[in-house]
Design a protein around this motif. Structure first.
Motif, PDB file in Angstrom:
ATOM      1  N   PRO A  10       9.485  46.382  87.507  1.00  0.00           N
ATOM      2  CA  PRO A  10       9.064  45.260  88.367  1.00  0.00           C
ATOM      3  C   PRO A  10      10.224  44.283  88.547  1.00  0.00           C
ATOM      4  O   PRO A  10      10.981  44.024  87.609  1.00  0.00           O
ATOM      5  N   SER A  11      10.421  43.788  89.750  1.00  0.00           N
ATOM      6  CA  SER A  11      11.503  42.828  89.989  1.00  0.00           C
ATOM      7  C   SER A  11      10.990  41.671  90.821  1.00  0.00           C
ATOM      8  O   SER A  11       9.999  41.780  91.545  1.00  0.00           O
ATOM      9  N   ASN A  12      11.697  40.558  90.706  1.00  0.00           N
ATOM     10  CA  ASN A  12      11.384  39.356  91.475  1.00  0.00           C
ATOM     11  C   ASN A  12      12.693  38.872  92.097  1.00  0.00           C
ATOM     12  O   ASN A  12      13.589  38.422  91.386  1.00  0.00           O
ATOM     13  N   PRO A  13      12.828  38.999  93.434  1.00  0.00           N
ATOM     14  CA  PRO A  13      11.885  39.549  94.407  1.00  0.00           C
ATOM     15  C   PRO A  13      11.824  41.074  94.315  1.00  0.00           C
ATOM     16  O   PRO A  13      12.707  41.696  93.754  1.00  0.00           O
ATOM     17  N   PRO A  14      10.744  41.684  94.894  1.00  0.00           N
ATOM     18  CA  PRO A  14      10.568  43.140  94.825  1.00  0.00           C
ATOM     19  C   PRO A  14      11.414  43.857  95.876  1.00  0.00           C
ATOM     20  O   PRO A  14      12.178  43.252  96.621  1.00  0.00           O
ATOM     21  N   ASN A  15      11.215  45.172  95.924  1.00  0.00           N
ATOM     22  CA  ASN A  15      11.873  46.050  96.898  1.00  0.00           C
ATOM     23  C   ASN A  15      13.399  46.078  96.754  1.00  0.00           C
ATOM     24  O   ASN A  15      14.137  46.275  97.716  1.00  0.00           O
ATOM     25  N   ALA A  16      13.872  45.872  95.535  1.00  0.00           N
ATOM     26  CA  ALA A  16      15.307  46.005  95.265  1.00  0.00           C
ATOM     27  C   ALA A  16      15.630  47.483  95.046  1.00  0.00           C
ATOM     28  O   ALA A  16      14.815  48.247  94.520  1.00  0.00           O
ATOM     29  N   ALA A  17      16.832  47.898  95.461  1.00  0.00           N
ATOM     30  CA  ALA A  17      17.245  49.293  95.299  1.00  0.00           C
ATOM     31  C   ALA A  17      17.538  49.576  93.826  1.00  0.00           C
ATOM     32  O   ALA A  17      18.148  48.766  93.125  1.00  0.00           O
ATOM     33  N   VAL A  18      17.049  50.738  93.364  1.00  0.00           N
ATOM     34  CA  VAL A  18      17.281  51.162  91.971  1.00  0.00           C
ATOM     35  C   VAL A  18      18.226  52.362  91.999  1.00  0.00           C
ATOM     36  O   VAL A  18      17.950  53.361  92.675  1.00  0.00           O
ATOM     37  N   SER A  19      19.347  52.263  91.243  1.00  0.00           N
ATOM     38  CA  SER A  19      20.307  53.362  91.129  1.00  0.00           C
ATOM     39  C   SER A  19      20.396  53.778  89.673  1.00  0.00           C
ATOM     40  O   SER A  19      20.352  52.934  88.764  1.00  0.00           O
ATOM     41  N   VAL A  20      20.484  55.094  89.480  1.00  0.00           N
ATOM     42  CA  VAL A  20      20.655  55.651  88.138  1.00  0.00           C
ATOM     43  C   VAL A  20      22.010  56.354  88.104  1.00  0.00           C
ATOM     44  O   VAL A  20      22.238  57.303  88.876  1.00  0.00           O
ATOM     45  N   GLN A  34      21.144  56.273  94.039  1.00  0.00           N
ATOM     46  CA  GLN A  34      19.909  55.555  94.319  1.00  0.00           C
ATOM     47  C   GLN A  34      18.734  56.524  94.224  1.00  0.00           C
ATOM     48  O   GLN A  34      18.737  57.606  94.796  1.00  0.00           O
ATOM     49  N   VAL A  35      17.669  56.082  93.475  1.00  0.00           N
ATOM     50  CA  VAL A  35      16.507  56.949  93.242  1.00  0.00           C
ATOM     51  C   VAL A  35      15.207  56.329  93.737  1.00  0.00           C
ATOM     52  O   VAL A  35      14.157  56.984  93.680  1.00  0.00           O
ATOM     53  N   GLY A  36      15.234  55.071  94.224  1.00  0.00           N
ATOM     54  CA  GLY A  36      13.999  54.448  94.695  1.00  0.00           C
ATOM     55  C   GLY A  36      14.157  52.942  94.776  1.00  0.00           C
ATOM     56  O   GLY A  36      15.275  52.407  94.738  1.00  0.00           O
ATOM     57  N   VAL A  37      13.022  52.239  94.906  1.00  0.00           N
ATOM     58  CA  VAL A  37      13.033  50.774  94.968  1.00  0.00           C
ATOM     59  C   VAL A  37      12.014  50.254  93.972  1.00  0.00           C
ATOM     60  O   VAL A  37      11.094  50.963  93.545  1.00  0.00           O
ATOM     61  N   THR A  38      12.220  48.988  93.600  1.00  0.00           N
ATOM     62  CA  THR A  38      11.288  48.357  92.662  1.00  0.00           C
ATOM     63  C   THR A  38       9.969  48.076  93.370  1.00  0.00           C
ATOM     64  O   THR A  38       9.946  47.844  94.576  1.00  0.00           O
ATOM     65  N   PRO A  39       8.815  48.134  92.664  1.00  0.00           N
ATOM     66  CA  PRO A  39       8.710  48.357  91.205  1.00  0.00           C
ATOM     67  C   PRO A  39       8.658  49.821  90.800  1.00  0.00           C
ATOM     68  O   PRO A  39       8.547  50.137  89.632  1.00  0.00           O
TER      69      PRO A  39
END
Length: 679
Positions: free
Chosen positions: A196-206, A210-215
């Protein structure tokens, strides 16, 4: 009379036919058949008597067997074969044909066992999900699903697919072209992670992908992984997670901070230093994250250039570029050279002759002065703006530079000091008119051209015992010659040369003398290892004062007797030991004295006269008058030269510096000192 005259007449002769009188033998059909049958029976009995009972055991037992190589008789599972080599062939469905040579020996009963190799099995590999790589005994055979021939036996099978855990299987392949199936269900090699992130919809990279967006949840491969959460206008958040496959979990809420502004600074020339708010940031070109909305004080500077200062504001998430051109500063450089016609080179470019004033940017410059016959000069100079710098240079001749590179003195690992000598040509020997001259002191010239080092002192007993621990210099009529600080004596020339080689090896130098089974067989003139001084080198150090002046006759001068305590010679104290002494002279030592006890000569060498006489490098010979000699002396000989007087010498002939002696074995008044070439 009449009978004697009767005529003898030839008569016709017919030889007797060979068939005449011989009776022909004729056999009936039954008789011939009987004989043949008898022979066959005899051969068969002979075969049965000489044949060996041979059993062939094959796996599989159903294999069809045949043998070639001679008559054989098969009785059930037994073959009767005579001793010898046979070719055995066998065939069975599902097996490779067998074709081997069999040696039947002399034993009555023999048995041979063979196992036929089964044909590969037809193995079908499949996985869920499909598209996995299949490795059999480490060899990649393709991607599931596939059917392949696999050799019979126990096989290690690995089935792998990206993002799934590999399956490790042990498969017994039956072979014989029998069909088999191998199936593997692959387990996921990731876990679902909720971020979960604030704000949401942040890009997640491993690990940078990049593998998806928050949450999320987002799939994260197992193991140690670097997670980056980034949203435009915000600073990136990152962490390292330890992920276990198949175990989902959730992270605490990630609060993203507003991103800094990005400032890109470049300059011409490159490599200028940059500070922001007085804090050093690096060299241009550079990207700097700066606090958003604040007024930034930026300074750009480089040696030899006027600094540039700017103020600007960068908003959050925005990028700004600052490019500046630095103004070069200059300074004057005055170059004074001797000789005056030397060439001046700056930064690899020829400027002209030296002795001039030149204006240069206030940055590092490589200044060179060159002239044929002289060693070059090179220095890095930074002109100072507003100041005039002067660079004075005297170029050294090649010989001067060569000498300047060498140390004036060196020290061995044993602490012995050697001084650098730059010799000149010298005339060895003595004039026939010189009192005390001997026949072997023929005048001859030696041209010394190589710089060399010579030890200030003779080698001591303690130093020599580092090489030969059991050595003793002994005593002379109860006078001890074996004290540690006295010069070593009773050493043969070869022992002295071997000591030099040993010392060279202690310091990692190539030995000067060539050894073979512990004996000296020659020398290497190019070596810089330790050696004995040549006769000419010894004479130059002992007799030369300065070029153009006569050589010393005695170590102390031209007249007898020597001043008291000048050196260790045969004095009043040695009256009861030696035949000839220096009347009225006293040095306070009966035998040898500690090295360095008496004053050195003008070149700072001790005991070149007195204490012990010294082995030198040269073979001994009586040269031809007027001959110019090799600096290293004769190439061969039976004896070696001994130079200098000793504590046993007291007559005019032996006290002279031109005195020459010779030998090969040790003496109680002969030692040595070290030398080596400088280059």
């Amino acid at each position: 009379m009449d009978d004697a005259k009767a005529t003898i007449k030839p008569a016709a002769f017919r030889p007797t036919s060979p068939d005449r009188g011989r009776r022909a033998i004729r056999l009936s059909g039954w008789q011939a058949f009987g004989i043949a049958a008898t022979l066959c029976a005899a051969w068969f009995m002979w075969f049965m008597f000489t044949a060996k009972s041979v059993r062939f055991e094959l796996v599989p037992p159903s294999a069809e067997i045949s043998t070639e190589g001679g008559f054989q008789l098969r009785v059930g599972e037994i073959s009767l074969l005579r001793q010898g080599r046979y070719r055995l062939t066998a065939e069975a469905p599902g097996y490779y044909p067998l074709d081997v040579d069999v040696d039947v020996g002399p034993s009555r009963n023999q048995e041979f066992a063979f196992e036929m190799t089964p044909l590969p099995g037809r193995v079908t590999f499949d996985s869920a999900p499909g598209g996995a790589r299949v490795l059999v005994d480490g060899e990649d055979i393709g991607e599931t699903p596939l059917t392949e021939d696999v050799a019979a036996g126990s096989r290690a099978v690995v089935i792998t697919r990206d993002r799934y855990q590999p399956a490790y299987l042990a498969v017994d392949v039956e072979g014989r072209q029998l069909p088999q199936s191998v199936n593997a269900e692959l387990l996921p090699d990731w876990a679902d992670v909720t971020i979960p992130s604030n704000p949401p919809n942040a890009a997640v990279s491993v690990d940078g992908v990049q593998v998806g967006v928050t949450p999320g949840p987002v799939p994260v491969p197992s193991g140690e992984r670097r997670i980056l959460v980034k949203l435009p206008g915000y600073k990136g958040w990152q962490d390292i997670l330890q992920v276990t496959a198949g175990t989902p979990f959730s992270l605490p809420e990630v609060r993203l901070e507003r991103a800094d502004g990005l400032l890109t600074v470049s300059s011409s020339p490159r490599g200028a230093s940059v500070t922001v708010g007085g804090q050093y940031q690096g060299l241009t070109p550079i990207e700097i994250a700066v606090a958003p909305g604040a007024t930034l004080g930026i300074r750009i500077f480089k040696v030899g250039y006027a600094p540039v200062e700017r103020s600007l504001v960068v908003e959050s998430g925005n990028e700004r570029t600052l490019s500046v051109e630095l103004r070069a500063l200059t300074g004057e450089l005055v170059i004074v050279s001797e000789p005056v016609d030397a060439e001046l080179w700056i930064d690899g470019k020829r400027i002209g002759s030296a002795n001039r004033t030149i204006t240069l940017p206030a940055t590092p410059h490589e200044v060179e002065l060159r002239k044929d016959g002289y060693a070059g000069y090179r220095k890095t100079v930074i002109p100072q703006p507003g100041f005039s710098q002067e660079l004075k240079v005297r170029l050294l001749t090649v010989d001067e530079a060569r000498l300047a590179r060498l140390k004036p003195s060196i020290e061995t690992v044993l602490g012995q000091e050697l001084l650098l000598l730059q010799p000149s040509p010298i005339q060895l020997g003595a004039s026939r008119r010189e009192p005390g001259r001997r026949a072997n002191e023929v005048l001859r010239d030696v041209d010394l051209t190589r710089l060399y080092y010579l030890a200030t002192n003779e080698v001591t007993n303690a130093e020599f015992r580092e090489f030969a621990s059991g050595h003793s210099s002994g005593a002379f009529q109860s006078t001890d010659l074996d004290r540690d600080d006295h010069p070593v004596a009773n050493v043969a020339w070869e022992e002295a040369a071997l000591f030099c080689n040993w010392l060279s090896r202690q310091e990692g130098k190539d030995p000067f003398y060539e050894e073979e089974f512990g004996s000296i067989k020659g020398f290497n003139a190019g070596s810089l290892g330790y050696r004995l001084p040549t006769e000419a080198e010894w004479a130059w150090a002992a007799r030369h004062v300065e070029d153009g002046t006569p050589l010393l006759r005695f170590p102390w001068g031209d007249r007898l007797p020597p001043p008291d305590r000048h050196g260790n010679y045969a004095d009043r104290a040695a009256t009861h030991l030696v035949g000839r002494i220096i009347f009225g002279y006293n040095d306070n030592y009966i035998g040898s004295a500690p090295t360095g006890t008496f004053k050195p000569n003008a070149k700072q060498f001790y005991d070149l006269g007195g204490n012990v006489a010294e082995w030198v490098h040269d073979y001994y010979e009586i040269p031809v008058p007027g001959q110019t000699l090799n600096p290293l002396g004769p190439q061969e000989g039976d004896y070696h030269v001994i130079r200098g007087s000793s504590w046993m010498h007291g007559n005019i002939s032996e006290l002279r510096s031109a005195f020459r002696d010779y030998g090969s074995k040790g003496r109680n008044d002969v030692g040595f000192r070290l030398a080596r070439f400088a280059e």
